[in-house]
Write a protein that holds these residues in place. Structure first.
Motif, short mmCIF file in Angstrom:
data_model
loop_
_atom_site.label_atom_id
_atom_site.label_comp_id
_atom_site.label_asym_id
_atom_site.label_seq_id
_atom_site.Cartn_x
_atom_site.Cartn_y
_atom_site.Cartn_z
N THR A 243 0.82 -1.21 0.00
CA THR A 243 0.00 0.00 0.00
C THR A 243 0.85 1.25 0.00
OG1 THR A 243 -1.74 -1.18 1.22
CG2 THR A 243 -1.82 1.24 1.24
N SER A 244 1.92 1.27 0.81
CA SER A 244 2.78 2.45 0.89
C SER A 244 3.45 2.73 -0.46
CB SER A 244 3.85 2.24 1.97
OG SER A 244 4.64 1.10 1.69
N THR A 245 3.90 1.67 -1.13
CA THR A 245 4.53 1.84 -2.44
C THR A 245 3.56 2.46 -3.44
OG1 THR A 245 5.96 -0.08 -2.06
CG2 THR A 245 5.66 0.63 -4.34
N LEU A 246 2.40 1.85 -3.55
CA LEU A 246 1.40 2.32 -4.52
C LEU A 246 0.91 3.72 -4.19
CD1 LEU A 246 -0.66 -1.00 -4.90
CD2 LEU A 246 1.04 -0.05 -6.49
N ALA A 247 0.79 4.03 -2.89
CA ALA A 247 0.29 5.35 -2.48
C ALA A 247 1.25 6.45 -2.90
CB ALA A 247 0.05 5.38 -0.98
N PHE A 248 2.54 6.25 -2.61
CA PHE A 248 3.52 7.29 -2.96
C PHE A 248 3.66 7.45 -4.47
CE2 PHE A 248 5.09 6.79 1.44
CZ PHE A 248 5.18 8.13 1.79
N ILE A 249 3.62 6.34 -5.21
CA ILE A 249 3.69 6.44 -6.67
C ILE A 249 2.46 7.16 -7.22
CG2 ILE A 249 3.65 5.09 -8.80
CD1 ILE A 249 5.42 3.03 -7.43
N ALA A 250 1.28 6.83 -6.67
CA ALA A 250 0.04 7.48 -7.13
C ALA A 250 0.05 8.98 -6.84
CB ALA A 250 -1.16 6.82 -6.45
N VAL A 251 0.50 9.35 -5.64
CA VAL A 251 0.58 10.77 -5.28
C VAL A 251 1.57 11.49 -6.20
CG1 VAL A 251 1.34 12.39 -3.50
CG2 VAL A 251 -0.12 10.46 -2.89
N GLY A 252 2.70 10.84 -6.48
CA GLY A 252 3.70 11.44 -7.36
C GLY A 252 3.14 11.71 -8.75
N LEU A 253 2.46 10.73 -9.31
CA LEU A 253 1.87 10.88 -10.64
C LEU A 253 0.79 11.96 -10.64
CD1 LEU A 253 1.61 7.13 -11.72
CD2 LEU A 253 3.26 8.84 -12.52
N ALA A 254 -0.01 12.02 -9.56
CA ALA A 254 -1.06 13.03 -9.46
C ALA A 254 -0.46 14.44 -9.41
CB ALA A 254 -1.92 12.78 -8.22
N LEU A 255 0.62 14.60 -8.65
CA LEU A 255 1.27 15.91 -8.56
C LEU A 255 1.90 16.31 -9.90
CD1 LEU A 255 2.95 15.66 -5.03
CD2 LEU A 255 1.09 17.18 -5.71
N LEU A 256 2.46 15.37 -10.62
CA LEU A 256 3.02 15.69 -11.93
C LEU A 256 1.93 16.09 -12.91
CD1 LEU A 256 5.76 12.91 -12.30
CD2 LEU A 256 6.06 15.31 -11.68
N ALA A 257 0.77 15.44 -12.80
CA ALA A 257 -0.37 15.85 -13.64
C ALA A 257 -0.84 17.24 -13.26
CB ALA A 257 -1.51 14.83 -13.48
#
Length: 496
Positions: A243-257
């Motif tokens: 969960t921690s891995t997927l959460a940080f990657i998802a947040v990163g992609l959202a911020l780049l968008a």
């Protein structure tokens, strides 16, 4: 070795004057010293890393932050640093960047925890993002005559290209005969000399016009990249499905968008989307990102392999890494001559093929691989590939760019290389850590298997690095359609 400098957005206000500044050649020497300090840090810390990791008890999963903390802040803040230098004052930005870089180096040099070293490296990157574009903008202002400017940029480019070799040797000498800490502390001495000379010798200049800064864009893109890299790091410890891995990657992609949305709506964007949306320039930036992703991590693992598996001393490891730099310098000279004749795309494709071949040879490393018959030619071929790629990339980044966007376009190329290096280092380090752990599963963890596991990890990382470079070649093949006569050959960006 990878390292980059950046031009700064904004047209220099002194460019319309005749002649140049009376102390311009002395000022060039001062600027070159400061640039050398920034370039050194691309390679000097790699040599010191195994000793720093052992001294500060940094885990294999976290050691990539020594590299990525620097490249993330440098790449993420580079465009903002260029705008600040233009409108705040180039000399002022140059001096502040130099002092800040030295202070950050001092903090890193006395670090007693891994977290303290990571923070110092991030601070170095932030001040480097101010210092590098200020340096290049000052040269543009100081040298207004075409031939003199060409000579000044040649000196600057030589520092960018050769500084990595100096970093390898200096890092080896300092780590072996003093301490890994001096690989950071040496920046204080360099900055002190440059600062003392810059105050009386370097003139102030600034651009006029819109002086607003896209701070939200800079914060969001940097935060997004940090979150993405941290997600890769968590994958090394918790797995890709955690969960921690997927959460940080998802947040990163959202911020780049969100960054893209901010840039599209901003009246003074950090990165004008019109620069990216051209097919040829977009291909150049994608290629730069993928090349950086494949190389930064691979170079890091190569220097660690030399010291941990082959038991080279730090100085021997530095010397053993020089064939890459030699290949880059030789190929870059040839590419400069060939670019006007055959164009950017054939050179970039040839460079990608050579780089993939060199990296493929490195995938065959063993616990007792010969340097002369295996590692030396592999590195040299890899360096040739990089040299044939970097020169046309620099020119392609300026294809069809209006003059007022030239600084942002060339700075974007350097930022993509740094960002790609950050993401690639984190990704390859995670792949390496997983490969080592996987190899030791159901095997007795004795010394022989430990060494075999490390070698398996390095080989796996090199395979993925070769794949990333192959993707860069495919991006060039598919996206780049520019004609030979349309590509500028002025070499506005220097990469080494």
């Amino acid at each position: 070795m990878p390292g980059a400098t950046s031009t700064s957005p904004g047209a220099p206000d002194a460019e319309t004057t005749t002649g140049g500044h009376p102390r311009r050649w002395v000022a060039l020497a001062v600027i070159a010293i400061a640039q050398l300090m920034v370039v050194l840090d691309a390679t000097i810390v790699n040599i010191a890393l195994p000793h720093a990791q052992a001294d500060l008890r940094i885990s294999d999963a976290d050691r990539q932050w020594v590299v990525t903390a620097y490249t993330l802040t440098f790449g993420g803040l580079l465009l903002l640093g260029g705008r600040i230098a233009d409108y705040w004052g180039r000399k002022r930005a140059f001096l502040v960047g130099m002092v800040g870089f030295a202070v950050a180096s001092a903090i890193g040099g006395v670090a007693n925890t891994g977290e303290m070293l990571f923070a110092a490296r991030a601070l170095q990157g932030a001040f480097g993002a101010l210092l590098a574009p200020a340096s290049l903008a000052l040269l543009t202002v100081l040298f207004t005559e075409t031939r003199e400017r060409a000579k000044a940029f040649a000196v600057y480019g030589a520092i960018a290209g050769g500084g990595s070799a100096v970093g390898l040797l200096l890092g080896g000498v300092l780590t072996e005969y003093a301490s890994w800490r001096w690989c950071l502390l040496v920046n204080i001495l360099i900055a002190a000399v440059a600062l003392a000379a810059a105050i009386p010798l370097v003139p102030e200049s600034r651009a006029h016009g819109n002086t607003r800064y896209d701070v939200p864009g800079a914060v969001v893109v940097t935060a997004g990249l940090v979150s993405l890299v941290y997600g890769f790091t968590r994958a090394a410890e918790d797995g890709w499905r955690a969960t921690s891995t997927l959460a940080f990657i998802a947040v990163g992609l959202a911020l780049l968008a969100a960054f893209v949305v901010i840039e599209l709506r901003s009246g003074h964007p950090l990165l004008p989307m019109r620069i990216l949306l051209d097919r040829n320039r977009g291909g150049a930036y994608l290629t730069s990102t993928l090349i950086g992703a494949g190389l930064f991590g691979a170079f890091l693992f190569l220097t660690i392999y030399f010291q941990v598996v082959l038991r080279y001393t730090p100085l021997e490891a530095g010397l053993a890494s020089l064939p890459v730099t030699a290949g880059v310098l030789i190929a870059a000279g040839g590419a400069s001559q060939l670019l006007p004749r055959i164009g950017a795309k054939p050179l970039m494709l040839s460079g990608a093929v050579l780089a993939v071949v060199g990296m493929a040879v490195l995938t065959q490393v063993e616990a007792d691989t010969s340097f002369v018959t295996h590692l030396l030619p592999a590195q040299f071929i890899l360096g040739l590939g990089l040299g044939f790629t970097f020169v046309p990339l620099s020119s392609l980044a300026l294809y069809g760019v209006p003059e007022h966007d030239a600084g942002a376009a060339s700075a974007t190329l350097n930022a993509t290389q740094q960002v790609g290096g950050s993401l690639g280092t984190a990704l390859l380090n995670t792949i390496y850590t997983s490969a080592v752990a996987g190899y030791l599963t159901n095997r007795v963890p004795d010394q022989t298997n430990q060494v075999k596991a490390l070698v398996h990890g390095y080989s796996t990382a090199f395979v993925w690095a070769a794949g990333l470079i192959l993707l860069a070649g495919l991006a060039t093949l598919v996206l780049v359609r520019v004609r030979r006569e349309d590509v500028p050959t002025g070499g506005a960006v220097h990469m080494g």
